[in-house]
Scaffold this motif. Structure first.
Motif, short mmCIF file in Angstrom:
data_model
loop_
_atom_site.label_atom_id
_atom_site.label_comp_id
_atom_site.label_asym_id
_atom_site.label_seq_id
_atom_site.Cartn_x
_atom_site.Cartn_y
_atom_site.Cartn_z
N LYS A 97 0.87 -1.17 0.00
CA LYS A 97 0.00 0.00 0.00
C LYS A 97 0.90 1.23 0.00
CE LYS A 97 -3.74 -1.98 2.73
NZ LYS A 97 -4.53 -1.87 3.96
N THR A 98 0.70 2.11 -0.96
CA THR A 98 1.64 3.23 -1.09
C THR A 98 1.55 4.19 0.08
OG1 THR A 98 1.52 3.09 -3.47
CG2 THR A 98 2.40 5.10 -2.55
N GLY A 99 0.39 4.75 0.25
CA GLY A 99 0.22 5.72 1.33
C GLY A 99 1.25 6.82 1.24
N GLY A 100 1.82 7.03 0.09
CA GLY A 100 2.84 8.05 -0.04
C GLY A 100 4.11 7.72 0.71
N ASN A 101 4.28 6.47 1.10
CA ASN A 101 5.43 6.12 1.92
C ASN A 101 6.47 5.25 1.22
OD1 ASN A 101 4.48 7.47 4.13
ND2 ASN A 101 3.39 5.70 4.95
N GLU A 102 6.21 4.90 -0.01
CA GLU A 102 7.15 4.06 -0.74
C GLU A 102 7.54 4.73 -2.05
OE1 GLU A 102 5.60 -0.41 0.46
OE2 GLU A 102 5.80 0.20 -1.62
N LYS A 103 8.65 4.27 -2.60
CA LYS A 103 9.01 4.81 -3.90
C LYS A 103 8.12 4.19 -4.96
CE LYS A 103 12.83 1.65 -4.96
NZ LYS A 103 14.29 1.61 -5.23
N LEU A 104 7.85 4.98 -5.97
CA LEU A 104 7.01 4.55 -7.06
C LEU A 104 7.85 4.21 -8.28
CD1 LEU A 104 4.12 7.19 -6.91
CD2 LEU A 104 4.25 4.95 -5.79
N PHE A 105 7.40 3.19 -9.01
CA PHE A 105 8.02 2.82 -10.28
C PHE A 105 7.05 3.21 -11.38
CE2 PHE A 105 11.55 0.23 -8.71
CZ PHE A 105 11.16 0.03 -7.40
N PHE A 106 7.50 4.10 -12.26
CA PHE A 106 6.62 4.64 -13.27
C PHE A 106 6.77 3.94 -14.61
CE2 PHE A 106 4.54 8.49 -11.74
CZ PHE A 106 5.19 8.70 -10.54
N GLY A 107 5.66 3.88 -15.34
CA GLY A 107 5.70 3.49 -16.74
C GLY A 107 6.09 4.69 -17.59
N SER A 108 6.20 4.47 -18.90
CA SER A 108 6.59 5.54 -19.81
C SER A 108 5.44 6.47 -20.15
CB SER A 108 7.15 4.95 -21.11
OG SER A 108 8.35 4.27 -20.83
N GLY A 109 4.23 6.07 -19.78
CA GLY A 109 3.09 6.95 -19.97
C GLY A 109 2.35 6.74 -21.28
N THR A 110 1.13 7.23 -21.30
CA THR A 110 0.32 7.28 -22.51
C THR A 110 0.09 8.75 -22.83
OG1 THR A 110 -0.82 5.18 -22.18
CG2 THR A 110 -1.92 6.81 -23.57
N GLN A 111 0.54 9.19 -24.00
CA GLN A 111 0.34 10.57 -24.42
C GLN A 111 -1.00 10.65 -25.15
OE1 GLN A 111 2.59 13.36 -23.90
NE2 GLN A 111 0.64 14.32 -24.40
N LEU A 112 -1.95 11.31 -24.52
CA LEU A 112 -3.29 11.44 -25.08
C LEU A 112 -3.46 12.84 -25.67
CD1 LEU A 112 -6.28 10.56 -25.47
CD2 LEU A 112 -6.73 11.45 -23.18
N SER A 113 -3.87 12.87 -26.92
CA SER A 113 -4.17 14.15 -27.58
C SER A 113 -5.64 14.14 -27.94
CB SER A 113 -3.34 14.32 -28.85
OG SER A 113 -1.97 14.36 -28.54
N VAL A 114 -6.36 15.18 -27.51
CA VAL A 114 -7.78 15.30 -27.81
C VAL A 114 -7.96 16.45 -28.79
CG1 VAL A 114 -10.08 15.65 -26.86
CG2 VAL A 114 -8.35 14.46 -25.51
N LEU A 115 -8.54 16.13 -29.95
CA LEU A 115 -8.69 17.14 -31.01
C LEU A 115 -10.13 17.63 -31.11
CD1 LEU A 115 -6.54 15.34 -33.74
CD2 LEU A 115 -5.78 16.98 -32.01
#
Lengths: 115, 111
Positions: A97-115
């Motif tokens: 459970k993160t609770g803001g107390n652990e380090k996070l491992f991030f993905g590269s993300g999804t770049q969403l463009s809304v036109l």
């Protein structure tokens, strides 16, 4: 060990459509958090899931929703897209459970463009 | 809303120089973390310092935390062109809190 995987990497949608983004955490990680990143607002917390339960939610409208499956994979959905939803959506996982107390491992993300 | 605020917003230095970045926050914290982000990519965790710690080192990185001033600093020594990135501080405030990020510092290291 594979890192956090987010799909798709890029997405282009038009206003009014809906979109589903997917995140697979690191194997064994049970907590998944989602963030929206824009140049103006920086990283804004969307929600956090642990063992299929939403533990924390940011200040976003109800058009933003998410869920977590029994294998810890997570999806987030944005309905009735608006231009302002254009952003990089980042998923992050952690062991407990993160609770803001652990380090996070991030993905590269999804770049969403809304036109 | 951002809990942490980084300073300066942008920093440009020559390769080999040291880079110092600062972060201030408003409420009591449980821990403070620094992350790096290369353009358009995900964030990479650099270091976590807990509220009862004053200083931590990791390779060329040194982080200090002053809870009385509600501030932290990240020092990168002997910088390299590959250190060019955005750096974020993030704060965790308790057992059920989320990790809250600042808006980041853009570091450019000139070769």
């Amino acid at each position: 060990k594979a890192g956090v995987t987010q799909t798709p990497r890029y997405l282009i949608k038009t206003r009014g459509q809906q979109v589903t983004l997917s995140c697979s955490p690191i194997s064994g990680h049970r907590s998944v958090s989602w963030y929206q990143q824009t140049p103006g607002q920086g990283l804004q917390f969307l929600f956090e899931y642990f063992s299929e339960t939403q533990r924390n939610k940011g200040n976003f409208p109800g058009r933003f929703s998410g869920r977590q499956f029994s294998n810890s994979r997570s999806e987030m959905n944005v309905s009735t897209l608006e231009l302002g939803d254009s952003a990089l959506y980042l998923c992050a996982s952690s062991l407990q459970k993160t609770g803001g107390n652990e380090k996070l491992f991030f993905g590269s993300g999804t770049q969403l463009s809304v036109l | 809303s951002q809990q942490g605020e980084e300073d300066p917003q942008a920093l440009s230095i020559q390769e080999g120089e040291n880079a110092t970045m600062n972060c201030s926050y408003k409420t009591s914290i449980n821990n403070l973390q620094w992350y790096r982000q290369n353009s358009g990519r995900g964030l990479v965790h650099l270091i976590l310092i807990r509220s009862n710690e004053r200083e931590k080192h990791s390779g060329r990185l040194r982080v200090t935390l002053d809870t009385s001033k509600k501030s932290s600093s990240l020092l990168i020594t002997a910088s390299r062109a590959a250190d060019t990135a955005s750096y974020f501080c993030a704060t965790g405030t308790g057992a059920n809190s989320k990790l809250t990020f600042g808006k980041g510092i853009t570091l450019s290291v000139r070769p």
